[in-house]
Design a protein around this motif. Structure first.
Motif, mmCIF file in Angstrom:
data_model
loop_
_atom_site.group_PDB
_atom_site.id
_atom_site.type_symbol
_atom_site.label_atom_id
_atom_site.label_comp_id
_atom_site.label_asym_id
_atom_site.label_seq_id
_atom_site.Cartn_x
_atom_site.Cartn_y
_atom_site.Cartn_z
ATOM 1 N N SER A 1 -11.849 17.005 27.759
ATOM 2 C CA SER A 1 -12.550 16.655 28.989
ATOM 3 C C SER A 1 -13.827 17.465 29.122
ATOM 4 C CB SER A 1 -11.648 16.910 30.205
ATOM 5 O OG SER A 1 -12.380 16.711 31.393
ATOM 6 N N PRO A 2 -14.906 16.808 29.487
ATOM 7 C CA PRO A 2 -16.168 17.544 29.658
ATOM 8 C C PRO A 2 -16.208 18.344 30.953
ATOM 9 C CG PRO A 2 -16.484 15.255 30.243
ATOM 10 C CD PRO A 2 -15.063 15.364 29.746
ATOM 11 N N PHE A 3 -15.257 18.098 31.856
ATOM 12 C CA PHE A 3 -15.302 18.749 33.156
ATOM 13 C C PHE A 3 -14.737 20.164 33.053
ATOM 14 C CE2 PHE A 3 -15.165 14.222 33.966
ATOM 15 C CZ PHE A 3 -16.198 14.069 34.875
ATOM 16 N N PRO A 4 -15.433 21.134 33.592
ATOM 17 C CA PRO A 4 -14.933 22.514 33.542
ATOM 18 C C PRO A 4 -13.715 22.686 34.451
ATOM 19 C CG PRO A 4 -16.884 22.379 34.923
ATOM 20 C CD PRO A 4 -16.712 21.008 34.299
ATOM 21 N N HIS A 5 -13.018 23.780 34.232
ATOM 22 C CA HIS A 5 -11.871 24.097 35.089
ATOM 23 C C HIS A 5 -12.355 24.220 36.534
ATOM 24 C CE1 HIS A 5 -8.090 25.723 36.477
ATOM 25 N NE2 HIS A 5 -8.730 26.808 36.956
ATOM 26 N N LEU A 6 -11.701 23.508 37.426
ATOM 27 C CA LEU A 6 -12.179 23.421 38.798
ATOM 28 C C LEU A 6 -11.739 24.638 39.602
ATOM 29 C CD1 LEU A 6 -13.574 21.816 41.040
ATOM 30 C CD2 LEU A 6 -11.362 20.738 41.519
ATOM 31 N N VAL A 7 -12.698 25.262 40.216
ATOM 32 C CA VAL A 7 -12.440 26.315 41.201
ATOM 33 C C VAL A 7 -13.246 25.952 42.432
ATOM 34 C CG1 VAL A 7 -12.635 28.765 41.754
ATOM 35 C CG2 VAL A 7 -12.077 28.056 39.421
ATOM 36 N N ARG A 8 -12.538 25.663 43.512
ATOM 37 C CA ARG A 8 -13.234 25.250 44.737
ATOM 38 C C ARG A 8 -13.763 26.486 45.461
ATOM 39 N NH1 ARG A 8 -9.181 20.512 47.104
ATOM 40 N NH2 ARG A 8 -9.707 18.930 45.516
ATOM 41 N N ALA A 9 -14.825 27.003 44.925
ATOM 42 C CA ALA A 9 -15.418 28.208 45.511
ATOM 43 C C ALA A 9 -16.319 27.818 46.671
ATOM 44 C CB ALA A 9 -16.208 28.953 44.442
ATOM 45 N N ARG A 10 -16.037 28.415 47.828
ATOM 46 C CA ARG A 10 -16.848 28.126 49.004
ATOM 47 C C ARG A 10 -18.079 29.029 49.034
ATOM 48 N NH1 ARG A 10 -11.666 28.052 50.299
ATOM 49 N NH2 ARG A 10 -11.729 30.263 50.870
ATOM 50 N N VAL A 11 -19.130 28.522 49.631
ATOM 51 C CA VAL A 11 -20.406 29.244 49.715
ATOM 52 C C VAL A 11 -20.743 29.451 51.184
ATOM 53 C CG1 VAL A 11 -22.855 29.206 49.112
ATOM 54 C CG2 VAL A 11 -21.176 28.184 47.567
ATOM 55 N N PRO A 12 -21.111 30.676 51.593
ATOM 56 C CA PRO A 12 -21.439 30.930 53.008
ATOM 57 C C PRO A 12 -22.694 30.165 53.433
ATOM 58 C CG PRO A 12 -21.071 32.982 51.808
ATOM 59 C CD PRO A 12 -21.167 31.895 50.783
ATOM 60 N N PHE A 13 -22.720 29.800 54.720
ATOM 61 C CA PHE A 13 -23.920 29.190 55.295
ATOM 62 C C PHE A 13 -24.976 30.274 55.506
ATOM 63 C CE2 PHE A 13 -20.940 25.851 56.285
ATOM 64 C CZ PHE A 13 -21.716 24.695 56.204
ATOM 65 N N PRO A 14 -26.233 29.962 55.239
ATOM 66 C CA PRO A 14 -27.285 30.978 55.408
ATOM 67 C C PRO A 14 -27.398 31.481 56.852
ATOM 68 C CG PRO A 14 -28.082 29.146 54.071
ATOM 69 C CD PRO A 14 -26.755 28.729 54.622
ATOM 70 N N HIS A 15 -27.146 30.625 57.822
ATOM 71 C CA HIS A 15 -27.343 31.023 59.220
ATOM 72 C C HIS A 15 -26.105 31.677 59.830
ATOM 73 C CE1 HIS A 15 -25.227 27.192 59.729
ATOM 74 N NE2 HIS A 15 -24.919 27.596 60.963
ATOM 75 N N ASP A 16 -24.961 31.595 59.121
ATOM 76 C CA ASP A 16 -23.712 32.147 59.672
ATOM 77 C C ASP A 16 -22.807 32.502 58.494
ATOM 78 O OD1 ASP A 16 -21.329 32.730 60.938
ATOM 79 O OD2 ASP A 16 -21.506 31.104 62.408
ATOM 80 N N LYS A 17 -22.758 33.792 58.157
ATOM 81 C CA LYS A 17 -21.996 34.226 56.990
ATOM 82 C C LYS A 17 -20.483 34.127 57.202
ATOM 83 C CE LYS A 17 -25.707 35.252 54.758
ATOM 84 N NZ LYS A 17 -26.156 34.407 53.633
ATOM 85 N N ASP A 18 -20.032 33.944 58.439
ATOM 86 C CA ASP A 18 -18.595 33.786 58.681
ATOM 87 C C ASP A 18 -18.124 32.370 58.363
ATOM 88 O OD1 ASP A 18 -18.197 36.428 59.595
ATOM 89 O OD2 ASP A 18 -19.073 35.883 61.528
ATOM 90 N N LEU A 19 -19.082 31.462 58.227
ATOM 91 C CA LEU A 19 -18.768 30.081 57.850
ATOM 92 C C LEU A 19 -19.056 29.881 56.375
ATOM 93 C CD1 LEU A 19 -20.300 27.999 60.786
ATOM 94 C CD2 LEU A 19 -17.894 28.014 60.124
#
Length: 652
Positions: A52-70
């Motif tokens: 499979s060409p798809f890499p191992h999936l890691v659903r890593a979340r990214v913080p919003f620039p205006h609110d690091k708690d989100l």
């Protein structure tokens, strides 16, 4: 059909939104339209199945620039089929890959709460991007069943989350809604969308309905292609000069002779290529009218258009626009070749009464525009895309000769270059650039048009010195001149100017002829020579040179009868010759005794004299009819007295 972008050396733009056509149509149209690949079947991957060409999936979340708690993760999943890369010259540039299930992080742009989400700012505010898969056969891929799942996972460490609403970007229609967990820390969702829905708006709200975040998510557009072009120009055949040039020294032609629409035989590999050919056309025509008339281009040039499509299938294939509403293709590639075209050669104008030779010079050249495609996943990487454009600019400059498939030559050169040391260090790989098609356009430009020759037309004009009464026994001699004064009345435009404005008249036996340019107003001056006792009644006459009527000068005896007519009443007198020519006319004058009319220098002949009472206007009274004989050398005078009464006849 898949989404397509057209590159004009501007910053990379995203694909058009909400395209509803099937991406699989692109390959089908490409195979049908390209003559070299029309009969070649699509090739499936052979041999052992690749991982499979798809890499191992890691659903890593990214913080919003205006609110690091989100923080947020946005991805897409579907049954995918890769747009495989083919290097074989007789196969289509795409070969389908086996279907793979997979999920990938996708494009998501997070907008400040004070800014309205728009596609215009989408690229600038991207928070996450779909990755470039490390497999040339999967640089571009498509959703097999034209649908995908949009997956999102939102976290809030401050426990404010209430719900996430997914809406249509344009209409605001709600497409999906997911509520948070009991702790108000997580909202997860998975929504099924048709592939045509490229973008949607994600909005997060707190428990009180206040907005926590807004952002635009896309399906990643892995089936999208960015187009860029390379142009090659070379001289086309110039048409033969038909009829042959009447003035060889003015026939400034260059380049090979033949049919401009034919490209065969122009291939000169390894040689510098001329940018254009120059052909000529001639037309000779006479304008024997008093107005200017068009001189059209010769028959072999009249059918040529300024812009001519020689080889293209783009009219049905690439009718797409980017999301800013700009056309993807230049105007000449966006309309059928038979519409909106203009003749290449315009008419000349022939002046009145002229013989003309017109010459047209035209420039003939072909531009081959190679359309190359880059997967959007590659093109969006500005470093890779910049290196691609630089490499192909160099390939295009180094290409010599006229390639039947310019685009294939460029891609082949690219593949060879990738094996060089510079290619290996570039970070570019096979499959990052693929050939689409060539568009060959024949351009015919009018360089100049002019009247090489514009001569006046001439007409033979006759002149005569006539002696209506008592002609001399010998020949009549005379001399004179004709001067061209101005353009004749009734001729709106000026005819070609003559070589001279002055002509000499020599009369032999009272006759002379001149060839004068047509369309001019002339003044003739004549004097009698070697004819004693005669003089001209008028030695100057004005006339139109194109009238064709003889110009007559009347000569009279210098010593003739003086005819005096006396009437009892004031009268109008007319003296006519036996042929009805009016010799004298006028009114009587009162001399204190009677009413008198005097006619001087009347030659010998038979005359009729008519008188009409001036006040009463009675019918003319016949006064005199008879033959008068005089001796030329003696001045004589004869007087007729008459009383004006009805139908009175007096004979002298």
């Amino acid at each position: 059909m898949g989404n397509f972008l057209f590159d004009t050396s501007e910053p990379i733009q995203s694909a058009p939104p909400n395209s509803s056509s099937s991406r699989r149509d692109f390959l089908r149209h490409l195979v049908v339209a390209g003559a070299s690949v029309a009969s070649v079947p699509l090739l499936e991957t052979q041999g052992q199945a690749k991982p499979s060409p798809f890499p191992h999936l890691v659903r890593a979340r990214v913080p919003f620039p205006h609110d690091k708690d989100l923080s947020i993760y946005v991805g897409v999943s579907s049954k995918w089929r890769g747009r495989g890369f083919s290097t074989h010259p007789l196969t289509p540039p795409f070969k389908p890959q086996p279907i793979k299930n997979g999920e990938l992080k996708t494009d998501f742009a997070a907008f400040p709460l004070t800014e309205k989400p728009t596609l215009k700012e989408f690229d600038r505010l991207l928070l996450t991007r779909m990755p470039l898969l490390n497999d040339p056969d999967w640089y571009a891929f498509e959703a097999e069943y034209d649908e995908y799942h949009l997956i999102f996972d939102v976290r809030d460490t401050q426990k404010r989350l209430g719900r996430v609403v997914v809406t249509d970007l344009e209409s605001g229609k709600v497409l999906g809604l997911r509520h948070s967990n009991r702790e108000h820390t997580v909202v997860r969702g998975k929504l099924l969308f048709p592939w045509a829905r490229t973008y949607c708006l994600l909005s997060g709200y707190d428990l009180d309905g206040e907005v926590l975040f807004r952002g635009i998510a896309s399906n990643g557009q892995p089936d999208t292609w960015v187009y860029f072009t390379q142009v090659q120009q070379f001289a086309a055949y110039r048409p033969p000069t038909v009829p042959p040039a009447p003035l060889k020294e003015s026939d400034q032609v260059s380049g090979p002779e033949g049919d401009p629409y034919n490209l065969k035989g122009l291939d000169m590999p390894g040689q510098p290529v001329a940018l254009y050919s120059i052909g000529s056309g001639w037309h000779e025509q006479t304008n024997d009218t008093g107005v200017s008339n068009p001189l059209v281009a010769p028959d072999n040039l009249q059918l040529y258009q300024k812009t001519n499509v020689l080889d293209s299938f783009l009219y049905l294939l690439y009718r797409h626009h980017d999301r800013l509403g700009m056309p993807l293709l230049p105007p000449q590639f966006g309309a059928p070749p038979s519409l909106g075209l203009q003749p290449a050669f315009a008419n000349l104008l022939m002046p009145p009464y002229s013989h003309n030779v017109g010459q047209w010079l035209g420039k003939y050249f072909v531009r081959t525009t190679a359309f190359l495609v880059v997967p959007y996943s590659v093109a969006r990487n500005e470093g890779l895309y910049s290196r691609i454009r630089t490499a192909f600019d160099q390939f295009s400059r180094e290409t010599r000769g006229i390639s039947d498939k310019f685009v294939e030559s460029l891609v082949s050169t690219f593949h060879v270059w990738l094996e060089s040391e510079a290619g290996k260090q570039s970070g570019l790989k096979q499959g990052m650039v693929r050939s689409a098609e060539d568009v060959k356009m024949l351009y015919i430009e009018e360089i100049s048009k002019r009247l090489i020759v514009s001569h006046p037309l001439y007409v033979e004009v006759s002149f005569a010195i006539e002696v209506p009464f008592s002609p001399p026994p010998g020949p009549i001699s005379g001399r004179g001149s004709v001067e061209i004064i101005s353009v004749a009345p009734g001729v709106p435009d000026s005819p070609p100017p003559p070589s001279t404005r002055y002509y000499t008249l020599d009369f032999v036996n009272g006759r002379a002829k001149l060839r004068l340019p047509k369309g001019w107003y002339c003044l003739a001056k004549v004097a009698i020579t070697d004819l004693p006792g005669y003089s001209l009644s008028q030695n100057e006459l004005k006339f139109d040179s194109f009238s064709g009527s003889p110009i007559r000068f009347l000569a009279m005896l210098s010593h003739c009868l003086t005819l005096k007519i006396e009437t009892d009443l004031a009268a109008d007198i007319v003296i006519q010759t036996k042929d009805g020519l009016s010799l004298y006319s006028g009114a009587t004058h009162y001399n204190g005794k009677t009413n008198v009319f005097v006619a001087l220098t009347v030659p010998p002949d038979t005359y009729s004299i008519f008188a009409t009472e001036r006040n009463r206007r009675k019918k003319p009274t016949f006064l005199k009819k008879g033959k008068i004989m005089i001796i030329v050398s003696v001045i004589q005078e004869e007087t007729f007295s008459l009383i004006l009464t009805d139908q009175q006849e007096n004979k002298g």
